[in-house]
Design a protein around this motif. Structure first.
Motif, short mmCIF file in Angstrom:
data_model
loop_
_atom_site.label_atom_id
_atom_site.label_comp_id
_atom_site.label_asym_id
_atom_site.label_seq_id
_atom_site.Cartn_x
_atom_site.Cartn_y
_atom_site.Cartn_z
N GLY A 183 0.80 -1.21 0.00
CA GLY A 183 0.00 0.00 0.00
C GLY A 183 0.85 1.27 0.00
N ILE A 184 0.25 2.34 -0.48
CA ILE A 184 0.83 3.68 -0.38
C ILE A 184 -0.30 4.64 -0.05
CG2 ILE A 184 2.71 3.20 -2.02
CD1 ILE A 184 1.14 4.75 -4.14
N PRO A 185 0.02 5.80 0.50
CA PRO A 185 -1.04 6.78 0.79
C PRO A 185 -1.76 7.21 -0.49
CG PRO A 185 1.00 7.38 1.92
CD PRO A 185 1.35 6.28 0.95
N GLU A 186 -3.05 7.43 -0.39
CA GLU A 186 -3.82 7.89 -1.55
C GLU A 186 -3.25 9.19 -2.11
OE1 GLU A 186 -7.91 8.17 -0.44
OE2 GLU A 186 -8.24 5.99 -0.47
N ARG A 187 -2.73 10.03 -1.22
CA ARG A 187 -2.22 11.33 -1.69
C ARG A 187 -1.04 11.15 -2.64
NH1 ARG A 187 0.02 10.94 3.42
NH2 ARG A 187 2.31 11.11 3.43
N GLY A 193 0.66 12.47 -8.18
CA GLY A 193 1.27 12.12 -9.46
C GLY A 193 0.29 12.04 -10.61
N SER A 194 -0.96 12.41 -10.36
CA SER A 194 -1.99 12.29 -11.39
C SER A 194 -1.73 13.26 -12.54
CB SER A 194 -3.36 12.56 -10.78
OG SER A 194 -4.36 12.54 -11.78
N HIS A 195 -1.87 12.74 -13.75
CA HIS A 195 -1.67 13.56 -14.95
C HIS A 195 -2.91 14.42 -15.21
CE1 HIS A 195 -0.32 14.70 -18.94
NE2 HIS A 195 -1.41 14.21 -19.48
N TYR A 202 -6.30 13.40 -13.81
CA TYR A 202 -7.00 12.25 -14.38
C TYR A 202 -7.46 11.27 -13.30
CZ TYR A 202 -7.73 8.08 -17.31
OH TYR A 202 -8.26 6.97 -17.92
N CYS A 203 -6.63 11.09 -12.28
CA CYS A 203 -6.89 10.05 -11.28
C CYS A 203 -8.02 10.44 -10.33
CB CYS A 203 -5.63 9.78 -10.47
SG CYS A 203 -5.87 8.52 -9.21
N LYS A 204 -8.97 9.52 -10.16
CA LYS A 204 -10.09 9.71 -9.24
C LYS A 204 -10.15 8.58 -8.21
CE LYS A 204 -11.34 13.24 -11.74
NZ LYS A 204 -11.01 14.62 -11.28
N LEU A 205 -9.12 7.70 -8.22
CA LEU A 205 -9.09 6.55 -7.31
C LEU A 205 -10.34 5.69 -7.46
CD1 LEU A 205 -7.62 8.27 -4.13
CD2 LEU A 205 -6.46 6.62 -5.61
N ARG A 228 -0.31 5.85 -16.91
CA ARG A 228 0.83 4.94 -17.06
C ARG A 228 1.66 4.86 -15.79
NH1 ARG A 228 3.14 0.89 -19.55
NH2 ARG A 228 5.36 0.98 -19.84
N TYR A 229 1.76 5.96 -15.05
CA TYR A 229 2.57 5.97 -13.83
C TYR A 229 1.71 6.05 -12.57
CZ TYR A 229 6.63 6.27 -16.81
OH TYR A 229 7.60 5.99 -17.75
N CYS A 230 0.46 5.70 -12.70
CA CYS A 230 -0.42 5.61 -11.52
C CYS A 230 -0.20 4.24 -10.89
CB CYS A 230 -1.88 5.80 -11.92
SG CYS A 230 -3.05 5.38 -10.60
N TYR A 231 0.24 4.23 -9.65
CA TYR A 231 0.54 2.96 -8.98
C TYR A 231 -0.70 2.07 -8.91
CZ TYR A 231 1.99 -0.30 -5.30
OH TYR A 231 2.27 -1.43 -4.58
N ARG A 232 -1.83 2.64 -8.56
CA ARG A 232 -3.06 1.86 -8.43
C ARG A 232 -3.47 1.24 -9.77
NH1 ARG A 232 -8.81 2.68 -8.45
NH2 ARG A 232 -9.86 1.48 -6.80
N ALA A 233 -3.40 2.04 -10.84
CA ALA A 233 -3.77 1.54 -12.17
C ALA A 233 -2.83 0.42 -12.60
CB ALA A 233 -3.73 2.68 -13.18
#
Length: 359
Positions: free
Chosen positions: A212-216, A221-223, A226-229, A241-246
């Motif tokens: 895990g990593i913090p949501e923040r 790092g969201s482009h 774009y990222c909405k978790l 591409r560099y979103c850990y969750r994705a």
């Protein structure tokens, strides 16, 4: 020599290969204490938990909080766990890394020089880079051994490498392999390891557990926001591409496909979160909560993967393999089995060689 002779007549024939040196390859993993003694564990935790990319708070807060309070309290407990992990060869993360280095070197041959370092403690990145510098390599390919990019892991390695080489008078060309979450060889390795376990036992469900990593960290790092978790991670593309969750979801989808699993036959979750004393949410769902609910859902036999790690370590062997197993059984589960990490599996060695050659 005739001083009046044309330059073309006296100039030596240039050998195009004469200035070409070996290609340096730097493999890097996270790190490990030098021993499971409390003093060595404390030293490791101090370096790890004061990294601004791991704990992204101002230094004036980070150092007093972690060096002065968190690490002194945590080191004795962590040392006890490390003693469970240590075996006759020492730290698995270290010796699997050194074994991988040797096997990759053998596969790549004399035109390459492979070095291995740890982001925290020993062997250090600096010592590994110095080995490559002294060999006068033509250029350096850096492969942080983290399949999914995160600023706190891959990003920290990249920052450290750049900081070190920035002090060199001559800086060779350097390239980074920043992510291999969807690399075919990486997927094939874990699929082969999983199928070997499936051949031994029937499983009701499969768990893909990622660090895990913090949501923040994801949001920072969201482009372009774009990222909405959420469902944005259901598709892996240039925007995430560099979103850990994705990347974790992309790895899981590819593994599920390779294992012949339907969507309802596996669960993606996240482990190793720090307790939210700072009221800071980490990526969800949390693995420890997910596994406790599984027996009530009818999942009595579960196969667990930890595909954020390519070498067995505390987070795989102890956390997923032992602690999660105990939680699962206490909740009414029957059989919990951890799939080993890539370590030095032949498919994985070939995958690393292939990634290096492609880059």
């Amino acid at each position: 020599m005739n001083p009046t002779a044309p330059a073309s007549a006296t100039a030596p024939t240039k050998n195009p290969a004469s200035t070409q040196g070996r290609i340096g390859v730097l493999l890097v993993n996270l790190g490990t204490p030098d021993s499971p003694n409390t003093s060595d564990v404390r030293r490791y935790l101090n370096e790890f938990l004061t990294d601004a990319r791991v704990i992204d708070m101002p230094a004036a807060m980070r150092y007093p909080l972690f060096k002065g309070l968190v690490v002194p309290l945590r080191a004795p407990k962590s040392a006890k766990i490390y003693r469970q992990l240590w075996d006759e060869r020492g730290s698995p993360l270290l010796y699997h890394g050194l074994d991988l280095k040797k096997l990759v070197q053998e596969k790549l041959g004399k035109d390459y020089l492979v070095a291995f370092g740890m982001r925290y403690q020993n062997p250090s990145i600096e010592s590994a880079l110095e080995e490559l510098r002294e060999a006068a390599v033509e250029r350096i390919i850096v492969l942080p051994l983290f399949p999914q990019y995160a600023a706190a892991s891959t990003g920290s390695v990249q920052e450290k490498v750049m900081d070190i080489v920035s002090r060199w008078w001559v800086v060779p060309s350097i390239s980074f392999i920043s992510t291999f979450a969807d690399d075919p060889g990486f997927i094939a390795t874990f699929a082969a390891l999983g199928k070997a376990e499936m051949d031994k036992h029937d499983y009701d469900h499969v768990v893909f557990s990622y660090h895990g990593i913090p949501e923040r960290h994801v949001l920072k790092g969201s482009h372009k926001g774009y990222c909405k978790l959420g469902s944005c991670c259901n598709h892996y593309n240039k925007n995430n591409r560099y979103c850990y969750r994705a990347q974790c979801f992309a790895t899981s989808r590819l593994l599920a496909e390779a294992l012949g699993l339907r969507d309802d036959q596996y669960t993606v979750c996240f482990q190793s979160r720090l307790q939210s004393r700072l009221r800071d949410p980490w990526l969800q769902p949390y693995a420890d909560e997910v596994l406790k609910e599984m027996p009530a859902k009818g999942y009595k036999n579960v196969l667990a993967f930890s595909p954020a790690f390519v070498a067995d370590c505390l987070e795989t062997t102890i956390e997923v393999g032992e602690e999660f197993k105990e939680m699962f059984e206490e909740a009414g589960g029957g059989h919990w089995q951890l799939v080993p990490s890539c370590n030095t599996h032949p498919i994985w060695v070939d995958a690393v060689v292939d990634m290096v050659k492609r880059n």
